[in-house]
Design a protein around this motif. Structure first.
Motif, PDB file in Angstrom:
ATOM      1  N   PHE A   1       0.839  -1.203   0.000  1.00  0.00           N
ATOM      2  CA  PHE A   1       0.000   0.000   0.000  1.00  0.00           C
ATOM      3  C   PHE A   1       0.869   1.246   0.000  1.00  0.00           C
ATOM      4  N   ARG A   2       0.536   2.206  -0.869  1.00  0.00           N
ATOM      5  CA  ARG A   2       1.237   3.486  -0.933  1.00  0.00           C
ATOM      6  C   ARG A   2       0.408   4.504  -0.145  1.00  0.00           C
ATOM      7  N   ASP A   3       0.884   4.827   1.044  1.00  0.00           N
ATOM      8  CA  ASP A   3       0.167   5.694   1.981  1.00  0.00           C
ATOM      9  C   ASP A   3       0.535   7.154   1.734  1.00  0.00           C
ATOM     10  N   ILE A   4      -0.473   7.980   1.399  1.00  0.00           N
ATOM     11  CA  ILE A   4      -0.238   9.394   1.096  1.00  0.00           C
ATOM     12  C   ILE A   4      -0.330  10.294   2.329  1.00  0.00           C
ATOM     13  N   THR A   5      -0.709   9.747   3.489  1.00  0.00           N
ATOM     14  CA  THR A   5      -0.922  10.617   4.656  1.00  0.00           C
ATOM     15  C   THR A   5       0.331  11.370   5.103  1.00  0.00           C
ATOM     16  N   PRO A   6       1.555  10.820   4.990  1.00  0.00           N
ATOM     17  CA  PRO A   6       2.722  11.653   5.331  1.00  0.00           C
ATOM     18  C   PRO A   6       2.850  12.881   4.419  1.00  0.00           C
ATOM     19  N   LEU A   7       2.502  12.741   3.143  1.00  0.00           N
ATOM     20  CA  LEU A   7       2.541  13.870   2.223  1.00  0.00           C
ATOM     21  C   LEU A   7       1.495  14.916   2.624  1.00  0.00           C
ATOM     22  N   LEU A   8       0.310  14.454   2.975  1.00  0.00           N
ATOM     23  CA  LEU A   8      -0.749  15.384   3.382  1.00  0.00           C
ATOM     24  C   LEU A   8      -0.396  16.110   4.679  1.00  0.00           C
ATOM     25  N   ALA A   9       0.410  15.475   5.520  1.00  0.00           N
ATOM     26  CA  ALA A   9       0.798  16.067   6.802  1.00  0.00           C
ATOM     27  C   ALA A   9       1.925  17.083   6.665  1.00  0.00           C
ATOM     28  N   GLU A  10       2.528  17.165   5.481  1.00  0.00           N
ATOM     29  CA  GLU A  10       3.615  18.114   5.231  1.00  0.00           C
ATOM     30  C   GLU A  10       3.111  19.193   4.275  1.00  0.00           C
ATOM     31  N   PRO A  11       2.759  20.382   4.792  1.00  0.00           N
ATOM     32  CA  PRO A  11       2.179  21.422   3.938  1.00  0.00           C
ATOM     33  C   PRO A  11       3.011  21.776   2.710  1.00  0.00           C
ATOM     34  N   THR A  12       4.326  21.768   2.828  1.00  0.00           N
ATOM     35  CA  THR A  12       5.175  22.113   1.692  1.00  0.00           C
ATOM     36  C   THR A  12       5.043  21.079   0.572  1.00  0.00           C
ATOM     37  N   ALA A  13       5.017  19.809   0.935  1.00  0.00           N
ATOM     38  CA  ALA A  13       4.876  18.740  -0.062  1.00  0.00           C
ATOM     39  C   ALA A  13       3.474  18.755  -0.676  1.00  0.00           C
ATOM     40  N   PHE A  14       2.462  18.934   0.157  1.00  0.00           N
ATOM     41  CA  PHE A  14       1.081  18.983  -0.337  1.00  0.00           C
ATOM     42  C   PHE A  14       0.921  20.154  -1.311  1.00  0.00           C
ATOM     43  N   GLN A  15       1.465  21.309  -0.945  1.00  0.00           N
ATOM     44  CA  GLN A  15       1.390  22.482  -1.827  1.00  0.00           C
ATOM     45  C   GLN A  15       2.128  22.233  -3.130  1.00  0.00           C
ATOM     46  N   GLU A  16       3.247  21.519  -3.057  1.00  0.00           N
ATOM     47  CA  GLU A  16       4.020  21.182  -4.263  1.00  0.00           C
ATOM     48  C   GLU A  16       3.179  20.356  -5.236  1.00  0.00           C
ATOM     49  N   VAL A  17       2.395  19.418  -4.703  1.00  0.00           N
ATOM     50  CA  VAL A  17       1.517  18.605  -5.547  1.00  0.00           C
ATOM     51  C   VAL A  17       0.525  19.501  -6.281  1.00  0.00           C
ATOM     52  N   ILE A  18      -0.142  20.374  -5.542  1.00  0.00           N
ATOM     53  CA  ILE A  18      -1.138  21.259  -6.148  1.00  0.00           C
ATOM     54  C   ILE A  18      -0.474  22.196  -7.158  1.00  0.00           C
ATOM     55  N   ASP A  19       0.693  22.716  -6.824  1.00  0.00           N
ATOM     56  CA  ASP A  19       1.405  23.617  -7.742  1.00  0.00           C
ATOM     57  C   ASP A  19       1.797  22.914  -9.037  1.00  0.00           C
ATOM     58  N   ARG A  20       2.322  21.703  -8.946  1.00  0.00           N
ATOM     59  CA  ARG A  20       2.736  20.974 -10.158  1.00  0.00           C
ATOM     60  C   ARG A  20       1.542  20.627 -11.041  1.00  0.00           C
ATOM     61  N   LEU A  21       0.456  20.207 -10.416  1.00  0.00           N
ATOM     62  CA  LEU A  21      -0.742  19.898 -11.199  1.00  0.00           C
ATOM     63  C   LEU A  21      -1.293  21.165 -11.847  1.00  0.00           C
ATOM     64  N   THR A  22      -1.302  22.253 -11.094  1.00  0.00           N
ATOM     65  CA  THR A  22      -1.778  23.532 -11.631  1.00  0.00           C
ATOM     66  C   THR A  22      -0.912  23.964 -12.809  1.00  0.00           C
ATOM     67  N   ASP A  23       0.400  23.858 -12.669  1.00  0.00           N
ATOM     68  CA  ASP A  23       1.303  24.235 -13.763  1.00  0.00           C
ATOM     69  C   ASP A  23       1.024  23.426 -15.025  1.00  0.00           C
ATOM     70  N   TYR A  24       0.787  22.130 -14.859  1.00  0.00           N
ATOM     71  CA  TYR A  24       0.552  21.261 -16.006  1.00  0.00           C
ATOM     72  C   TYR A  24      -0.756  21.597 -16.723  1.00  0.00           C
ATOM     73  N   TYR A  25      -1.794  21.946 -15.959  1.00  0.00           N
ATOM     74  CA  TYR A  25      -3.123  22.157 -16.545  1.00  0.00           C
ATOM     75  C   TYR A  25      -3.514  23.619 -16.710  1.00  0.00           C
ATOM     76  N   ARG A  26      -2.669  24.542 -16.322  1.00  0.00           N
ATOM     77  CA  ARG A  26      -2.997  25.968 -16.329  1.00  0.00           C
ATOM     78  C   ARG A  26      -3.542  26.469 -17.665  1.00  0.00           C
ATOM     79  N   ASP A  27      -2.951  26.070 -18.765  1.00  0.00           N
ATOM     80  CA  ASP A  27      -3.333  26.594 -20.080  1.00  0.00           C
ATOM     81  C   ASP A  27      -4.290  25.676 -20.851  1.00  0.00           C
ATOM     82  N   LYS A  28      -4.890  24.733 -20.180  1.00  0.00           N
ATOM     83  CA  LYS A  28      -5.763  23.769 -20.860  1.00  0.00           C
ATOM     84  C   LYS A  28      -7.246  24.150 -20.768  1.00  0.00           C
ATOM     85  N   LYS A  29      -7.534  25.329 -20.257  1.00  0.00           N
ATOM     86  CA  LYS A  29      -8.906  25.873 -20.216  1.00  0.00           C
ATOM     87  C   LYS A  29      -9.890  24.928 -19.530  1.00  0.00           C
TER      88      LYS A  29
END
Length: 177
Positions: A24-52
């Protein structure tokens, strides 16, 4: 972007969960680290920003964790997909077969419009059953599925090839269990 966080460092591996032989790949340590969680949202946002993207859709429950902040970052609507009986308004359902039985997903009938550009988000792409059902649910509205985004993709299960032509983007990949 050379200073990106190594997101794999925040994924905990739990052997034999939920049953023997599964890693099992447990994501809760990532969710508990605000910097890592924000990095996920930032990378996804960067990838989809111009896709309307006009709507970000996720099936319960862990997909909600990433889809809701991503929808805000993209200026799009968030659309929750739930199990039957969980949504209070009129719903549209999609029934699909699993290896041992069947399941259903529902969304409000007024949540997706025919001119929407929809992004489907989940935490993990494993076998692809739930995401394929979400894609079919969107197709019944005549909206466009722009892509399917995941934090983690288990490449060895080859679910990407079952995504009905959907553009698949994942931040972390594992080649083997």
């Amino acid at each position: 972007m050379n200073n990106q966080i190594n997101l794999k460092e925040y994924i905990r591996e739990i052997p034999d969960f939920p049953k023997p032989g599964i890693l099992f790949r447990d994501i809760t340590p990532l969710l508990a680290e605000p910097t890592a969680f924000q990095e996920v949202i930032d990378r996804l946002t960067d990838y989809y920003r111009d896709k309307k993207i006009t709507a970000v859709l996720a099936a319960e429950a862990r997909g909600f964790i990433f889809a809701a902040p991503l929808a805000l970052a993209l200026g799009a609507r968030f659309i929750p997909i739930r199990k039957p009986g969980k949504l209070p308004f009129e719903t549209r359902a999609f029934h699909y077969e699993l290896e041992y039985g069947s399941d259903s997903l529902e969304m409000h009938t007024d949540s997706i419009h025919t001119d929407d550009r929809v992004l489907i988000v989940d935490d993990l792409l494993a076998t692809g059953g739930t995401i394929s059902a979400c894609i079919e649910l969107v197709k019944h509205t005549d909206a466009e599925v722009v892509g399917c985004a995941f934090l983690i993709e288990l490449l060895f299960l080859q679910a990407r090839h079952k995504m009905n032509g959907c553009d698949v983007f994942s931040l972390i990949q594992y080649d083997s269990e």
